[in-house]
Design an enzyme around this catalytic site. Sequence first.
Site, mmCIF file in Angstrom:
data_model
loop_
_atom_site.group_PDB
_atom_site.id
_atom_site.type_symbol
_atom_site.label_atom_id
_atom_site.label_comp_id
_atom_site.label_asym_id
_atom_site.label_seq_id
_atom_site.Cartn_x
_atom_site.Cartn_y
_atom_site.Cartn_z
ATOM 1 N N CYS A 60 0.892 14.615 20.085
ATOM 2 C CA CYS A 60 -0.546 14.798 20.233
ATOM 3 C C CYS A 60 -1.361 14.129 19.139
ATOM 4 C CB CYS A 60 -0.883 16.277 20.299
ATOM 5 S SG CYS A 60 -0.763 16.867 21.982
ATOM 6 N N HIS A 72 0.806 -1.228 0.000
ATOM 7 C CA HIS A 72 0.000 0.000 0.000
ATOM 8 C C HIS A 72 0.838 1.275 0.000
ATOM 9 C CE1 HIS A 72 0.077 1.323 4.352
ATOM 10 N NE2 HIS A 72 0.591 0.113 4.462
ATOM 11 N N THR A 102 -3.832 -18.895 3.175
ATOM 12 C CA THR A 102 -4.441 -18.789 1.855
ATOM 13 C C THR A 102 -3.949 -17.534 1.134
ATOM 14 O OG1 THR A 102 -6.376 -19.831 2.773
ATOM 15 C CG2 THR A 102 -6.667 -18.713 0.662
#
Lengths: 308, 397
Positions: free
Chosen positions: B322, B199, B235
């Site tokens: 943060c 990705h 798989t």
Amino acid sequence: MWDYSEKVLELFYNPINQGAIADSAEPDVAVVYGEVGSIACGDALRLHLKIQPSTDSILDARFQTFGCTSAIASSSALTEIIKGRTLDQALHITNQDIADFLGGLPEAKMHCSVMGQEALEAAIYKYRGIEIEHHEDDEGTLVCACYGITETKIRRAIAENDLSTVEQVTNYVKAGGGCGSCLANIEDLILDAQQSAETVRAAALAVAKEQSTQPPIRPSTHPPAHSPTPLTNLEKIMRIQQVIEEEVRPVLIADGGDVSLHDVQGDRVLVKLYGACGSCASSTETLKYAIEAKLQRLVLPTLTVEAI
Amino acid sequence: MVTYLDNNATTRTDPEVLAAMLPYLSELYGNPSSMHSFGGQVGAVIETAREQVATLLGAEPTEIIFNSCGSEGNNTAIHAALAAQPEKRHIVTTAVEHAAILAVCKHLEKRGYTVTYLSVDERGELDLMELEATMTGGTALVTTMYANNETGVIFPVEQIGEIAKAYGATFHVDAVQAVGKVPINLATSTIDLLTLSGHKLHAPKGIGVLYVRKGFRFRPFLLGGHQERGRRAGTHNVPAIVALGKAAELAQTHLAHTKREAELRDLLEYGILATIPDTVVNGGGAPRLPNTTNIGFKYIEGEAILFMLNREGICASSGSACTSGSLDPSHVLTAMGLPYTILHGSIRFSLSRYTTEAEIRQVLTVMPEIVERLRALSPFNNDQAEWLQERDVALAT
Ligand code: FES
């Protein structure tokens, strides 16, 4: 990305009361600021107050914040909440009040609201001439070295926000958010607080049944003390008495106990505990801590409480 | 419209990649491990994908193991390297690795392994002398990233590999951020094991590869079926494998054009430095990926900047504590020894082949005002630089 309430985003994008307050030459006006956090910690707040000494009230409040979205929104919210209040009323504001004003904060961001409450205290203490270095949170055993957080501060966060997990403590006061080596100690403090609360509750229930002959409670007639300078002895005692009457006794009486002020010697406050509250060593300790925390916060951070 | 400048986090699935994978999500749903021809036809496309990935890496198809992601690749590589030389108990890595390396190393330390975390300098670069000094005959593994995900700084992997080889250690490279952005030729490399993640190069999430050099004594991490010649059970994720193959093929073409990405990145960088005072490029002095820049905006905090950018439809990322839910600022920027004034206010912009000049100009238009607004809110500024430094030092010690 955090799921912030609309109010948080509104006050972040369009903050109200930002900036500093310049020193004023106006009569009956005092300007002061309180500061917490640091650039190292990732958030810091400088809260500026314009105070009217004659009424002991906040005429204006402004903030300068280094921090995230919720830190900026919390600061802005705080200034809105405290404007127009007396200093004593302002000292009653908790971090939860700030979070509520914002329509809630993600739990991981609750420390932003705690920062607001602390800056407010810092400003008021400073105005009242109480050395910031003596702030209760700087004292006590250091639990979290990464963030410089003491046992006192953690205990207070647990008590005031009813925290029950280490993660919550980290969210509220940051302790444990660094290397993690203090996590076990934080867990111990939570357990301790839970056990103490349980003991008090059990003792209160047991004694409340036998305790139907408590003397009637006299409401406080003392007016709140106001002072732009360090408290005089008389002011201090009056204020202690007032806090005990208004803040402490109602809670204890509800649990089947009671307390009275015996004496004040310097910063030592001597109290007598009755009923459930006086019945066992552990609950006495708990109460001492509970009363001490209240008095430190609302009167003077250097006070210690002893049960006689 | 969204201006997406967070491509080191994840990338848009290329439409051609999507088109390639779609049939395997619908009518061609056979399991390649099945004996019948309906499954068998799917097996062939896996091999095509394997070749496409191998070509991009300059590897042989048999050296490619499909898996689920970069984290799996990194975990597997470390365990495989240790299993290959069980008598050796020393690992060398760097302080700026991805969590999928650091967490495993921390875990292994508890199991009796010794781990050396090499430091980086303020440019994010390693000191090879330090590496050399820590190596011993007992070093089982040297694992470093190819390029850093936050700063884009590229490590001299071949030189690192030569040192690793000189001591008989396995050399693993986490190349998740580098594959598709810089040319990699494993045929002539010292790398034994290499991790990539689909990705990050315009394939969908949930697919990755571990490259294992031919002849390496590989012990599988995931046991079960005989998929991947017994080296990774489970798989096959056929649609994603097909997608990764196509993405690898497209990346190969794109490598010739990354210069344009670098130009846009530089435009962004120079534009910000020129118009906004008190800004620095973190790792700017080192060799870097063409698509990444990490800019420190002094005196303000990263999450606040991100929210302001987000309102303008611009997606970037921050090394600030943060944003992450953790309270510590980026371990990468911290390891570089950056001062706190920069540490909490750093923003990563990562481009892709889809990034346009108009998008970069949009950032350049809005950024000065964002920074100005936040600085107006901040109690810190340049006037206090000295005071801040003193405090930084006091707090750091
Ligand atoms: S000591 Fe508390 S997190 Fe490190």
